[in-house]
Design a protein around this motif. Sequence first.
Motif, PDB file in Angstrom:
ATOM      1  N   GLU A 235       0.823  -1.213   0.000  1.00 27.15           N
ATOM      2  CA  GLU A 235       0.000   0.000   0.000  1.00 27.15           C
ATOM      3  C   GLU A 235       0.858   1.265   0.000  1.00 27.15           C
ATOM      4  O   GLU A 235       0.487   2.280  -0.576  1.00 27.15           O
ATOM      5  CB  GLU A 235      -0.928  -0.004   1.222  1.00 27.15           C
ATOM      6  CG  GLU A 235      -2.026  -1.044   1.176  1.00 27.15           C
ATOM      7  CD  GLU A 235      -2.988  -0.800   0.022  1.00 27.15           C
ATOM      8  OE1 GLU A 235      -3.494   0.329  -0.097  1.00 27.15           O
ATOM      9  OE2 GLU A 235      -3.199  -1.729  -0.776  1.00 27.15           O
ATOM     10  N   ASP A 236       2.018   1.187   0.645  1.00 23.29           N
ATOM     11  CA  ASP A 236       2.899   2.357   0.728  1.00 23.29           C
ATOM     12  C   ASP A 236       3.470   2.767  -0.626  1.00 23.29           C
ATOM     13  O   ASP A 236       3.958   3.891  -0.777  1.00 23.29           O
ATOM     14  CB  ASP A 236       4.063   2.080   1.694  1.00 23.29           C
ATOM     15  CG  ASP A 236       3.690   2.309   3.143  1.00 23.29           C
ATOM     16  OD1 ASP A 236       2.642   2.926   3.398  1.00 23.29           O
ATOM     17  OD2 ASP A 236       4.447   1.871   4.035  1.00 23.29           O
ATOM     18  N   ARG A 268       4.854   8.565   6.247  1.00 26.10           N
ATOM     19  CA  ARG A 268       4.622   7.671   5.112  1.00 26.10           C
ATOM     20  C   ARG A 268       3.138   7.367   4.915  1.00 26.10           C
ATOM     21  O   ARG A 268       2.635   7.395   3.781  1.00 26.10           O
ATOM     22  CB  ARG A 268       5.415   6.373   5.321  1.00 26.10           C
ATOM     23  CG  ARG A 268       5.329   5.354   4.181  1.00 26.10           C
ATOM     24  CD  ARG A 268       5.735   5.927   2.854  1.00 26.10           C
ATOM     25  NE  ARG A 268       7.070   6.493   2.852  1.00 26.10           N
ATOM     26  CZ  ARG A 268       7.510   7.357   1.957  1.00 26.10           C
ATOM     27  NH1 ARG A 268       6.686   7.788   0.987  1.00 26.10           N
ATOM     28  NH2 ARG A 268       8.736   7.837   2.007  1.00 26.10           N
ATOM     29  N   THR A 269       2.405   7.106   5.990  1.00 26.42           N
ATOM     30  CA  THR A 269       0.978   6.799   5.857  1.00 26.42           C
ATOM     31  C   THR A 269       0.196   8.024   5.403  1.00 26.42           C
ATOM     32  O   THR A 269      -0.742   7.921   4.611  1.00 26.42           O
ATOM     33  CB  THR A 269       0.411   6.273   7.187  1.00 26.42           C
ATOM     34  OG1 THR A 269       1.174   5.134   7.612  1.00 26.42           O
ATOM     35  CG2 THR A 269      -1.037   5.841   7.033  1.00 26.42           C
ATOM     36  N   GLU A 270       0.580   9.206   5.875  1.00 30.71           N
ATOM     37  CA  GLU A 270      -0.079  10.439   5.435  1.00 30.71           C
ATOM     38  C   GLU A 270       0.159  10.674   3.950  1.00 30.71           C
ATOM     39  O   GLU A 270      -0.748  11.090   3.222  1.00 30.71           O
ATOM     40  CB  GLU A 270       0.446  11.619   6.251  1.00 30.71           C
ATOM     41  CG  GLU A 270       0.021  11.576   7.710  1.00 30.71           C
ATOM     42  CD  GLU A 270       0.771  12.567   8.566  1.00 30.71           C
ATOM     43  OE1 GLU A 270       0.196  13.025   9.572  1.00 30.71           O
ATOM     44  OE2 GLU A 270       1.936  12.889   8.245  1.00 30.71           O
ATOM     45  N   ARG A 271       1.348  10.403   3.477  1.00 32.06           N
ATOM     46  CA  ARG A 271       1.635  10.555   2.045  1.00 32.06           C
ATOM     47  C   ARG A 271       0.830   9.546   1.225  1.00 32.06           C
ATOM     48  O   ARG A 271       0.387   9.847   0.117  1.00 32.06           O
ATOM     49  CB  ARG A 271       3.132  10.363   1.773  1.00 32.06           C
ATOM     50  CG  ARG A 271       3.996  11.436   2.384  1.00 32.06           C
ATOM     51  CD  ARG A 271       5.460  11.265   2.028  1.00 32.06           C
ATOM     52  NE  ARG A 271       6.306  11.896   3.031  1.00 32.06           N
ATOM     53  CZ  ARG A 271       7.615  12.002   2.959  1.00 32.06           C
ATOM     54  NH1 ARG A 271       8.254  11.516   1.909  1.00 32.06           N
ATOM     55  NH2 ARG A 271       8.311  12.585   3.919  1.00 32.06           N
ATOM     56  N   ARG A 272       0.654   8.380   1.786  1.00 29.43           N
ATOM     57  CA  ARG A 272      -0.172   7.367   1.108  1.00 29.43           C
ATOM     58  C   ARG A 272      -1.607   7.864   0.963  1.00 29.43           C
ATOM     59  O   ARG A 272      -2.210   7.760  -0.108  1.00 29.43           O
ATOM     60  CB  ARG A 272      -0.147   6.054   1.906  1.00 29.43           C
ATOM     61  CG  ARG A 272      -0.891   4.910   1.231  1.00 29.43           C
ATOM     62  CD  ARG A 272      -1.412   3.898   2.248  1.00 29.43           C
ATOM     63  NE  ARG A 272      -0.370   3.269   3.033  1.00 29.43           N
ATOM     64  CZ  ARG A 272      -0.621   2.414   4.029  1.00 29.43           C
ATOM     65  NH1 ARG A 272      -1.889   2.127   4.349  1.00 29.43           N
ATOM     66  NH2 ARG A 272       0.353   1.863   4.714  1.00 29.43           N
ATOM     67  N   MET A 273      -2.150   8.407   2.050  1.00 34.14           N
ATOM     68  CA  MET A 273      -3.521   8.916   2.025  1.00 34.14           C
ATOM     69  C   MET A 273      -3.671  10.047   1.015  1.00 34.14           C
ATOM     70  O   MET A 273      -4.641  10.083   0.241  1.00 34.14           O
ATOM     71  CB  MET A 273      -3.923   9.395   3.421  1.00 34.14           C
ATOM     72  CG  MET A 273      -4.023   8.289   4.450  1.00 34.14           C
ATOM     73  SD  MET A 273      -4.384   8.917   6.120  1.00 34.14           S
ATOM     74  CE  MET A 273      -6.062   9.501   5.885  1.00 34.14           C
TER      75      MET A 273
END
Length: 399
Positions: A235-236, A268-273
């Motif tokens: 997902e990343d 990293r998760t914020e960039r994914r979102m």
Amino acid sequence: MTQEKSKGDIGEDFVNDLAFTSYLKYWCYPNPMDENGDKKEICDLLIIFKNYAIIISVKNYDNKGNYDRYKKRVIEKSTKQLYGAERKLFNSKSEVYIKHPNRPKEIFDPSKFDKVYRITVNVGEQFEYYDLGDKKENKGFINILNKNTFQTITQELDTISDLVEYLDEREKLLTQSAELKINCSEIDLLAVFLKNRRKFPDEYHSDKFQEKSFDLKGAWENYDKSKSVALKREEDKASYFIDHLVKTDVLKLPQGEVLAKELMTLGRTERRMMSKSLFSLIGKYENTKIELARRYSVYNGIGFLLIYYSKEIDEKVVDWTIQQAMPIYCYKRDLQEKEIIVLAATDNLKQWKFGMFKQTGNKMTQQEIEFYDGLIEKFGWFKDMKMLVYEEKEYPDEK
């Protein structure tokens, strides 16, 4: 002396190569010197990003089974060098100028930094277990990492915010009053941190015992091979679109580094979102009759306005709309976010426009309010707003 220098160069080359091939490269200063002063090397590697300063000392020492000698040759020597580098940067009587390899020399401004991280990296032969930190009274904590640990951390925690989050929690754990004995490698400790919502379990910090011992051996291997981590890494992949955009487009803009730093502050998760939201927005409206569409979200107190614009719209109109949209959102959000960033793209992400707005005061003037109210009425904005509830788990559920 020549042999020792050669080993030292090998160690520094390892850390610099790793840093310069990762997200850290834009903010790395290898072997920085006091450019306008004594021209002496300050440290092996300096990383400065917004309000964070990371000072790194590199050693390349083979222990040969003598841990006391290792502590003297590596830990004590490196600790002294790190404190000296910090003293040079933050307490010099004269201004210190440093130079990034790709930019002119610049002044180091100590007032910009809220937090200093000190790291020793030994890239030589490793002990299975070793002291993870060092500290002298009132001088600050020293993180001690070996080659494998530093490499794994910068690969797994590959954003500035993720890295300093770990260093903060690591320092809290290792500086608590109770003596902590951990039967594991550092990367096992990292695995526990990652799987426990990016903090260490409460029992690790408990003050009920003077001495605590944990056997975590194998935690990293279990983490690294787990299905949920494999799903996370898959997902990343979407998130690296932001990294790519910064490298290929943002940094090339006039004052692009300012905008790049705000984007690279995201985890990293914020960039994914953000990437997924952007892909979704463009995919929904490209090749339709809709000329303009917007989505707004907030990360770390900054408003991010994503805009789709049709390739049929005159570019001057798009530019004017972006410039007006930023303060309008700031106004309609009652200045909850005083900083707004725009990422605007057309069909198939073929063309980009960027914007950044910062509200300086605590309120807008009556003249500004009347002006923005008039634009809102003219555009028809905010009359049919829809709230999108979007959840993104760092570790997706296994299907």
